[in-house]
Design a protein around this motif. Structure first.
Motif, PDB file in Angstrom:
ATOM      1  N   ARG A 314      -1.305  15.739  86.949  1.00  0.00           N
ATOM      2  CA  ARG A 314      -1.074  14.294  86.960  1.00  0.00           C
ATOM      3  C   ARG A 314       0.393  13.919  87.125  1.00  0.00           C
ATOM      4  O   ARG A 314       0.702  12.776  87.473  1.00  0.00           O
ATOM      5  CB  ARG A 314      -1.627  13.667  85.673  1.00  0.00           C
ATOM      6  CG  ARG A 314      -3.139  13.725  85.604  1.00  0.00           C
ATOM      7  CD  ARG A 314      -3.688  12.968  84.400  1.00  0.00           C
ATOM      8  NE  ARG A 314      -5.139  13.052  84.367  1.00  0.00           N
ATOM      9  CZ  ARG A 314      -5.962  12.295  85.090  1.00  0.00           C
ATOM     10  NH1 ARG A 314      -5.461  11.380  85.896  1.00  0.00           N
ATOM     11  NH2 ARG A 314      -7.271  12.445  85.014  1.00  0.00           N
ATOM     12  N   THR A 315       1.285  14.842  86.878  1.00  0.00           N
ATOM     13  CA  THR A 315       2.708  14.531  87.007  1.00  0.00           C
ATOM     14  C   THR A 315       3.299  15.028  88.325  1.00  0.00           C
ATOM     15  O   THR A 315       4.487  14.836  88.561  1.00  0.00           O
ATOM     16  CB  THR A 315       3.510  15.147  85.844  1.00  0.00           C
ATOM     17  OG1 THR A 315       3.251  16.557  85.776  1.00  0.00           O
ATOM     18  CG2 THR A 315       3.110  14.512  84.520  1.00  0.00           C
ATOM     19  N   HIS A 316       2.480  15.647  89.183  1.00  0.00           N
ATOM     20  CA  HIS A 316       2.983  16.173  90.456  1.00  0.00           C
ATOM     21  C   HIS A 316       2.309  15.504  91.650  1.00  0.00           C
ATOM     22  O   HIS A 316       1.229  14.920  91.523  1.00  0.00           O
ATOM     23  CB  HIS A 316       2.760  17.691  90.532  1.00  0.00           C
ATOM     24  CG  HIS A 316       3.719  18.477  89.704  1.00  0.00           C
ATOM     25  ND1 HIS A 316       3.626  18.552  88.323  1.00  0.00           N
ATOM     26  CD2 HIS A 316       4.813  19.227  90.054  1.00  0.00           C
ATOM     27  CE1 HIS A 316       4.613  19.319  87.873  1.00  0.00           C
ATOM     28  NE2 HIS A 316       5.342  19.734  88.881  1.00  0.00           N
ATOM     29  N   GLN A 317       2.956  15.607  92.782  1.00  0.00           N
ATOM     30  CA  GLN A 317       2.417  15.059  94.021  1.00  0.00           C
ATOM     31  C   GLN A 317       1.179  15.839  94.456  1.00  0.00           C
ATOM     32  O   GLN A 317       0.850  16.885  93.897  1.00  0.00           O
ATOM     33  CB  GLN A 317       3.495  15.096  95.108  1.00  0.00           C
ATOM     34  CG  GLN A 317       4.674  14.176  94.843  1.00  0.00           C
ATOM     35  CD  GLN A 317       5.739  14.268  95.932  1.00  0.00           C
ATOM     36  OE1 GLN A 317       5.751  15.193  96.749  1.00  0.00           O
ATOM     37  NE2 GLN A 317       6.648  13.310  95.952  1.00  0.00           N
ATOM     38  N   SER A 318       0.537  15.315  95.490  1.00  0.00           N
ATOM     39  CA  SER A 318      -0.718  15.889  95.953  1.00  0.00           C
ATOM     40  C   SER A 318      -0.570  16.481  97.347  1.00  0.00           C
ATOM     41  O   SER A 318       0.491  16.433  97.980  1.00  0.00           O
ATOM     42  CB  SER A 318      -1.791  14.801  95.988  1.00  0.00           C
ATOM     43  OG  SER A 318      -1.544  13.900  97.071  1.00  0.00           O
TER      44      SER A 318
END
Length: 553
Positions: A314-318
């Motif tokens: 949830r704290t990182h890009q996709s």
């Protein structure tokens, strides 16, 4: 003999006067004990059923559990409620608990942190379907009546020092009661907690109070805290600049389960249009989670379920941010309640913005509205492009609202959100009609991609999670992952490639069809899409790429 009207009867008038003057006095601690007993007896039906089955032969365990529920809620409410806000806070708890209990009893849901996150992140178009007459009646009886009684209570004032001393003694007594409850039937309790660990998510209102506390302390990313980058070493292969631009339409399905997917051998042909197309179907695909809130961020992350870490995901890009960074144009078209952070900062368009009266009712749109965003031809400076279509699909419980009248083929179909008022056959009929419509929307998307000019086109469809349709008394989705039934975790997936795309990528489609018979999961999405766009990075795991063994390099 003349009669006296009831309303003017001295006895009746006296009774009305007594009710109007009824103002019982109570301490906050006494109120907490009444509320704790009330919650234990009226708000925990699913818990009692899970713990004791349908009988009460285990009387010692039943007594121990009641004492535990009473002590637990006494401890929680004793910590939360103080005289200035005790009545309004308890009124709110009564309403929320009654609503939670109704949906737990009606659909078999568990209120863990993921389910609470689903509730908090839903929109009005989605939540309004759950406001049914049945819910209104339940709230009136189990929240309205006690709230009315509570409004008449007058709370006793105490000096501050005495109030603190009494409260401390009360909390200590509730803690002792918890310990006594555990001691009464320790062996049975330990067995219950070991074999039915998730039963704790049925203890209401402790389940949502604990879950909300956890969410509040989790420090989720905010709009002011940008997502951390992933695959910073990602580069697109030089050959990408010389070949024809590629267009991938990535369709994220909603709540379609593999069991009812016609291409998977379902007894009904719910995918008749796709069955006539040259698609590659993957019949054994496992979802990252049992809800959109979990599955969507998970499937677009490099870690997936195999290396699942909620905070890290949830704290990182996709995946989409990686593609955009290397030069692939990314657009998200949504017919749902958002992308759950997966497309943060990228081009976003809601299907509701089209306001096509033939497809939209002001709050919801049919999924064909998503097709308006598909290009007819590539622009002069076109490069590789990914268009994500986030479908409304089979989102329940109002399956009958997910398809137009022309797809009302399996009858009789359940036409209410209160699934308890329908037979299982009617529920499945409505659900299958919605799958038929998804089949049509995907087929129409492929038809448009066949005609697009200037791109080598492809389509990848993958449902986010499945659905329970009454099996073992469960409905909808969102069960905790360790105990979620396969109906909620097995999902359909398919790919379609234009002849130009397959030739340009060197894809061996017979090889891919053979690969499709093997088990797969959401974890394959990240590396498979990177592979289709010739993106190289240390985050790419070739073993998870579904096309890796069927194309060069």
């Amino acid at each position: 003999m003349s009669s006296i009207p009831l309303a003017r009867s001295p006895l009746w008038a006296e009774a009305l006067r007594a009710v109007a003057q009824w103002r019982p006095r109570s301490t906050v601690e006494a109120l907490v004990m009444l509320a704790s007993g009330y919650f234990a007896l009226t708000a925990n039906g699913p818990f009692w059923q899970a713990a004791l089955g349908h009988g009460w032969a285990q009387w010692r365990l039943a007594v121990a559990l009641f004492v535990l529920l009473f002590g637990l809620h006494g401890l929680l409410l004793g910590l939360l409620l103080a005289r200035p806000w005790a009545k309004p806070a308890l009124s709110l708890l009564l309403v929320v608990t009654a609503g939670a209990t109704f949906h737990m009893q009606s659909y078999g849901v568990y209120l863990d942190a993921d389910m609470l996150r689903n509730v908090l992140h839903t929109d009005w178009a989605e939540s309004r379907e759950l406001f049914t007459p049945g819910l209104g009646r339940h709230l009136l009886v189990f929240a309205g009546v006690p709230c009315a009684l509570l409004s008449r209570v007058e709370l006793v004032r105490r000096p501050m020092s005495r109030a603190l001393l009494v409260r401390a003694g009360f909390l200590l007594s509730m803690w002792v009661l918890l310990m006594l409850g555990a001691a009464v039937s320790f062996k049975d309790l330990s067995s219950l907690l070991r074999n039915q660990h998730e039963a704790r998510y049925l203890v209401t209102p402790a389940n949502y109070l604990y879950g909300l506390g956890n969410l509040a302390l989790a420090h989720p990313p905010t709009h002011d805290a940008p997502l951390l980058p992933v695959a910073v070493d990602a580069r697109q292969a030089p050959a990408a600049a010389t070949r024809k631009p590629r267009l991938l339409v990535l369709v994220v399905g909603e709540t379609v389960r593999a069991q009812n997917w016609g291409l998977n051998g379902y007894e009904r042909q719910t995918t008749p249009e796709l069955a006539g197309l040259d698609v590659v179907n993957f019949p054994h695909v496992q979802a990252c989670g049992s809800s959109t809130e979990v599955s969507l961020p998970c499937m677009f992350s490099p870690w997936g379920r195999e290396e699942y870490d909620e905070d890290r995901i949830r704290t990182h890009q996709s995946l989409l941010h990686v593609l955009q960074r290397v030069g692939v144009n990314v657009t998200w078209h949504d017919n749902q309640s958002g992308c759950k952070g997966v497309c943060e900062g990228l081009e976003f368009e809601s299907a509701a913005a089209s306001a096509d009266p033939a497809l939209c009712d002001g709050l919801r749109c049919l999924d064909e509205g998503l097709l308006a965003g598909l290009p007819r031809r590539a622009g002069a400076d076109a490069g590789d492009r990914v268009i994500v279509l986030h479908m409304l699909g089979n989102h329940g419980p109002s399956y009958f609202q997910r398809y137009p009248p022309a797809f009302k083929r399996f009858l009789p179909a359940c036409e209410t959100a209160e699934l308890g008022h329908c037979s299982r056959e009617e529920i499945v009929n409505a659900y299958d009609n919605a799958v038929l419509y998804t089949d049509h929307v995907l087929s129409q998307a492929i038809a448009r991609l066949r005609e697009v000019e200037g791109y080598d086109a492809a389509l990848l469809y993958l449902s986010d999670h499945g659905e329970s349709l009454g099996e073992n008394g469960l409905y909808l989705h969102g069960m905790p992952y360790p105990i979620a039934p396969q109906q909620q975790l097995q999902v359909p997936m398919l790919m379609w490639f234009s002849s130009r795309f397959a030739a340009g990528a060197g894809l061996d489609l017979p090889c891919l069809r053979e690969r499709a018979t093997q088990p797969a999961s959401h974890d394959a999405l990240f590396p498979t899409v990177l592979g289709l766009f010739d993106v190289h990075t240390a985050a790419y795991v070739p073993e998870r790429d579904l096309t890796a063994g069927c194309r060069p390099g």
